[in-house]
Motif scaffolding. Sequence first.
Motif, PDB file in Angstrom:
ATOM      1  N   GLU A 174       0.932  -1.177   0.119  1.00 23.21           N
ATOM      2  CA  GLU A 174      -0.025   0.060  -0.090  1.00 23.21           C
ATOM      3  C   GLU A 174       0.955   1.245   0.157  1.00 23.21           C
ATOM      4  O   GLU A 174       0.140   2.498   0.051  1.00 23.21           O
ATOM      5  CB  GLU A 174      -0.816   0.022   1.122  1.00 23.21           C
ATOM      6  CG  GLU A 174      -1.967  -1.204   1.118  1.00 23.21           C
ATOM      7  CD  GLU A 174      -3.059  -0.933   2.482  1.00 23.21           C
ATOM      8  OE1 GLU A 174      -2.834  -0.394   3.220  1.00 23.21           O
ATOM      9  OE2 GLU A 174      -3.865  -1.972   2.429  1.00 23.21           O
ATOM     10  N   HIS A 175       2.119   1.184  -0.099  1.00 26.61           N
ATOM     11  CA  HIS A 175       2.983   2.456   0.109  1.00 26.61           C
ATOM     12  C   HIS A 175       4.082   2.289  -0.891  1.00 26.61           C
ATOM     13  O   HIS A 175       4.649   1.308  -1.393  1.00 26.61           O
ATOM     14  CB  HIS A 175       3.655   2.695   1.459  1.00 26.61           C
ATOM     15  CG  HIS A 175       2.272   2.685   2.577  1.00 26.61           C
ATOM     16  ND1 HIS A 175       1.957   1.686   3.025  1.00 26.61           N
ATOM     17  CD2 HIS A 175       1.893   3.826   3.165  1.00 26.61           C
ATOM     18  CE1 HIS A 175       1.005   2.238   4.107  1.00 26.61           C
ATOM     19  NE2 HIS A 175       0.933   3.550   3.869  1.00 26.61           N
ATOM     20  N   ASP A 214       0.577   6.782  -0.257  1.00 20.73           N
ATOM     21  CA  ASP A 214      -0.401   5.777   0.131  1.00 20.73           C
ATOM     22  C   ASP A 214      -1.365   5.297  -0.987  1.00 20.73           C
ATOM     23  O   ASP A 214      -2.019   6.245  -1.518  1.00 20.73           O
ATOM     24  CB  ASP A 214      -1.182   6.273   1.126  1.00 20.73           C
ATOM     25  CG  ASP A 214      -2.197   5.023   1.762  1.00 20.73           C
ATOM     26  OD1 ASP A 214      -2.637   4.034   0.970  1.00 20.73           O
ATOM     27  OD2 ASP A 214      -2.287   4.953   2.880  1.00 20.73           O
ATOM     28  N   THR A 223       6.624   3.641   6.288  1.00 23.02           N
ATOM     29  CA  THR A 223       5.412   4.060   5.612  1.00 23.02           C
ATOM     30  C   THR A 223       4.760   5.268   5.903  1.00 23.02           C
ATOM     31  O   THR A 223       3.925   5.939   5.193  1.00 23.02           O
ATOM     32  CB  THR A 223       4.454   2.913   5.405  1.00 23.02           C
ATOM     33  OG1 THR A 223       4.177   2.241   6.722  1.00 23.02           O
ATOM     34  CG2 THR A 223       5.220   1.339   4.829  1.00 23.02           C
TER      35      THR A 223
END
Length: 482
Positions: free
Chosen positions: A40-41, A68, A114
């Motif tokens: 997701e990052h 993100d 992240t």
Amino acid sequence: MKILVADSKDAYQWRTVATLAEPGMPADAWIGHACVMDREHVAAVYAPRTFTNKPDLMQGGAFTAVVDVKTGRVTKLPFTASLAYFDPTCNPQTGTAAFTAFRDDKTRLAVVTTSGKIITDASVEGQVTSAVPVNGGLVAARGRHLVRFSPSGKTRTLARADSVPFQIRPTRDGVAFLDRMGDTARAKLWIERGKPSTLASGKLGDLALKQGIGGRVFLTGQPKNARLAGSAVTRLNVSPDAEVSSLGRLAVDPVLMPGVRAGLENIQNARKGFTKEEPSATPRSAKGTADDVGAPTITSISTATGQKITQALVDTTGTTGKESFSPALAITGTSRPAPGRSGRAAAADDPRASTPVDTDRWCSIPRNDVKTLALQPTSNQVEWAVDMAIRGELRAKWLRQGGWRSQAGLGTVDPQGLFPPPTLEGGGRIPAQVLLGVLAQESNLWQAESGAIPGQMGSPLAAIAGFYGGHVRWSGVLTATR
């Protein structure tokens, strides 16, 4: 710079999740690199294309951010980094990314999570390249050595290579990297307290190591004598230039915008199909020209089936990432309003508030002064001027006088009346391509700032490039999952 993402659950449908830029900063194009921190990052460095023309900005002036990809949220980081090919480098096992910057014979190494939290920010002597975060510190190349930097600042040499290690990728059981001997590249694997073993070899440029998730690394290109059994390195029969998804199921070819592709095709076709006759006045076809405005095409291949996939990227919009300033852009030289007075009222009393002219300039020519604007020439105008100059004919009789020249107080312009062309030993004249090459190198054929449209006026290029004593301190990446 746009961050594009595709996921297997969506049949690898590409979408733009962010556009990285800085508000108000003039740039004809934003460039950079990115790597996958986890599902997701994405970590990214980005900068105006012109940063590559200034060594200090190239080596440590690019902006940094964590994106993100699920929500599109952009976290801009309070430091700058290099535009080098290896920057940034990610380790999906630890969910961290390493950024590198070079300044004054030192290398700054920063590691972030992240969330954008900085967990390491150290400066080491000498040049350190291809740094990647691992459990317990960083692994990087220093000269011909693979070295580890611990959070406490200790340095340990892990192995010696035949050349500077590059494309350093952490695996679940060690560290994979490439080095070279002459024109031969070799993929190697280092395991704790052992000597590097050779996994494969091949022609330099024909091998690449791509980072996957779960401690996996993918070997792409055309390797020879591959011995990968028992390692976390997997062979993928795709181009070494392709970007590989996090699970190695999709390989994406480099993407060129239609205008760039047309320019490359024109270069490849140079001096082919031309005659001594003047070109016809027939309008150019929109197909294959630099004026193409069609959607870019993304070509990829399924590594399991070998099936090629071609997709047109229709939607390239992405607003997040360009509406806020990077914390690395520290605002200096400002003063607070007097007690009891609002910032707006105080600004109204400042004579600079009523004029667009840059009164705090470094350059002798202020920005945004309508009396000293420069004409941004078209490519045809530049070529005409060069053709006339090499003949010694760039004189007043061929130039339209008045207009903006009179507005700028220039009066009659006679360039080669002031600066006659040089006489060459042996006769002849300077080839047009040599002069065009000089102009391309010195200013990319620009006279005004990059935001000015060809044929229109704008602030002179020198007024925005940090010349005359000023020192600039400004300090379409594809990712796929599954």
